[in-house]
Design an enzyme around this catalytic site. Structure first.
Site, short mmCIF file in Angstrom:
data_model
loop_
_atom_site.label_atom_id
_atom_site.label_comp_id
_atom_site.label_asym_id
_atom_site.label_seq_id
_atom_site.Cartn_x
_atom_site.Cartn_y
_atom_site.Cartn_z
CG ASP A 1 -10.72 -0.28 9.73
OD1 ASP A 1 -9.68 -0.77 8.90
OD2 ASP A 1 -10.79 0.56 10.18
N GLY A 2 -9.01 -3.36 8.66
CA GLY A 2 -7.51 -3.90 8.84
C GLY A 2 -7.19 -4.97 8.03
N GLY A 3 -6.21 -4.79 7.17
CA GLY A 3 -5.62 -6.12 6.48
C GLY A 3 -6.70 -6.59 5.41
CG ASP B 1 -8.85 4.95 9.64
OD1 ASP B 1 -9.49 4.46 10.29
OD2 ASP B 1 -8.20 4.54 8.43
CG MET C 1 -9.16 4.19 16.01
SD MET C 1 -8.15 3.91 14.47
CE MET C 1 -8.53 4.83 13.50
CG MET D 1 -11.09 -2.28 15.08
SD MET D 1 -10.80 -1.24 13.67
CE MET D 1 -9.05 -1.44 13.08
CG MET E 1 -5.61 7.04 14.37
SD MET E 1 -4.10 5.98 13.80
CE MET E 1 -4.92 5.01 12.41
CG HIS F 1 -12.39 3.83 12.59
ND1 HIS F 1 -11.36 3.14 12.31
CD2 HIS F 1 -12.54 3.65 14.09
CE1 HIS F 1 -11.04 2.22 13.26
NE2 HIS F 1 -11.58 2.66 14.45
CB SER G 1 -8.64 3.38 4.98
OG SER G 1 -7.89 4.33 5.90
CG HIS H 1 -12.55 3.98 7.03
ND1 HIS H 1 -13.66 3.55 7.69
CD2 HIS H 1 -11.48 3.82 7.55
CE1 HIS H 1 -13.30 3.24 8.88
NE2 HIS H 1 -12.00 3.26 8.71
N GLY I 1 -7.31 0.07 2.87
CA GLY I 1 -6.25 1.38 2.76
C GLY I 1 -5.33 0.78 1.94
CB SER I 2 -1.93 -0.96 2.38
OG SER I 2 -2.49 -1.90 3.22
CG PHE J 1 0.54 1.56 13.00
CD1 PHE J 1 1.32 2.75 13.06
CD2 PHE J 1 0.31 1.22 14.30
CE1 PHE J 1 1.88 3.44 13.90
CE2 PHE J 1 1.04 1.87 15.57
CZ PHE J 1 1.53 2.95 15.23
N GLY J 2 -1.87 1.46 9.25
CA GLY J 2 -2.19 0.74 8.28
C GLY J 2 -1.45 -0.41 7.82
N GLY J 3 -1.68 -1.18 6.87
CA GLY J 3 -0.69 -2.18 6.34
C GLY J 3 -0.50 -3.40 7.21
C1 DX5 Z 1 -6.11 1.24 11.27
C2 DX5 Z 1 -7.14 1.65 10.60
C3 DX5 Z 1 -7.40 1.12 9.40
C4 DX5 Z 1 -6.31 1.06 8.25
C5 DX5 Z 1 -6.57 -0.03 7.47
O1 DX5 Z 1 -6.13 1.33 12.78
O2 DX5 Z 1 -8.35 1.95 11.13
O3 DX5 Z 1 -8.58 1.79 8.81
O4 DX5 Z 1 -6.42 2.61 7.43
O5 DX5 Z 1 -5.41 0.07 6.80
P1 DX5 Z 1 -5.32 -1.42 5.89
O6 DX5 Z 1 -6.07 -1.61 4.81
O7 DX5 Z 1 -3.92 -1.16 5.34
O8 DX5 Z 1 -5.14 -2.60 6.76
ZN ZN Z 2 -10.46 2.42 10.24
#
Ligand code: DX5
Ligand code: ZN
Length: 224
Positions: free
Chosen positions: A174-176, A34, A67, A136, A36, A65, A7, A32, A196-197, A142-144
């Site tokens: 996706d996420g964490g 994102d 959102m 999800m 938003m 993706h 991401s 990927h 992502g992170s 948000f990432g992280g």
């Molecule tokens: C969150 C996004 C994710 C995000 C994941 O809304 O859809 O794709 O970038 O970030 P990490 O991997 O840091 O949880």
């Molecule tokens: Zn995503």
């Protein structure tokens, strides 16, 4: 095949082409993206111009993706920008079947996403028409954020449904997703791993990606 969809939300946008190249060198095979809108989720990122910029610097498939509310209005623009896959949230699509058809009609692979609070059963009728389902494992925006384990049962249930219905859609998470959570998601049945992170970090991106994939593929010996 287990794939890493990195991401770019967590990347350094001022050096985007280099960031993508680093993650690809580490084994990432999907970008990927994102998107938003500040309405469906409480954050704003980027849109089709970002996809166009990425298209110019990588051959990897671009997994967008969305959102956003009213995704139908933007599908032609994402197609023109060079997107390969589009996932839309079940929660914003009153005519989900039509939206997925529209994505396919524009030459892209259709996918559907569910938030942590949305049950898998809301997707049964459209499973035959999707390239993948995105589960999800955080609330989007948000990432992280911290991985929500409730995603694991949903991934496993989707894998069961796929078998029972004789389908071959892929399961994305996706996420964490990070070095300490990736094994569980692969064990449950996910094969497109968004991170992502856990991937982007100055000077360490390539190594992070490689190690994440190593841990993921170690769970399924046949894939190593
Ligand atoms: C969150 C996004 C994710 C995000 C994941 O809304 O859809 O794709 O970038 O970030 P990490 O991997 O840091 O949880
Ligand atoms: Zn995503």
């Amino acid at each position: 095949m287990i794939e890493l969809a990195f991401s770019i939300l967590a990347s350094d946008f001022a050096h985007l082409a280099d960031e993508v190249a680093s993650a690809e060198r580490g084994g990432g095979t999907i970008v990927h993206v994102d998107v938003m809108d500040g309405h469906f989720v409480p954050n704003i990122t980027f849109g089709p111009p970002m996809v166009k910029a990425l298209r110019a610097v990588t051959k990897l498939p671009l997994d967008c993706h969305l959102m956003i509310e009213n995704p139908d209005n933007f599908i032609p623009d994402f197609a023109a920008a060079g997107a390969d896959m589009i996932s839309v949230h079940q929660e914003v699509c009153p005519h989900l079947h039509r939206t997925l058809q529209l994505i396919g009609d524009h030459g892209m692979k259709p996918a559907v996403v569910i938030n942590p609070a949305t049950p898998v059963d809301t997707l049964i009728e459209v499973l035959p028409m999707v390239h993948h389902v995105l589960v999800m494992s955080v609330n989007p925006g948000f990432g992280g954020q911290k991985f929500l384990p409730l995603a694991l049962d949903k991934i496993a249930y989707l894998a069961e449904l796929r078998e029972a219905m004789g389908l071959n859609f892929r399961i994305e998470v996706d996420g964490g997703v990070a070095h300490d959570t990736v094994a569980q998601v692969v064990e449950s049945g996910a094969d497109m791993l968004v991170a992502g992170s856990a991937v982007f970090s100055p000077g360490k991106t390539e190594e992070n990606a490689r190690e994440l994939l190593r841990l993921a593929r170690a769970v399924v010996p046949a894939q190593v």
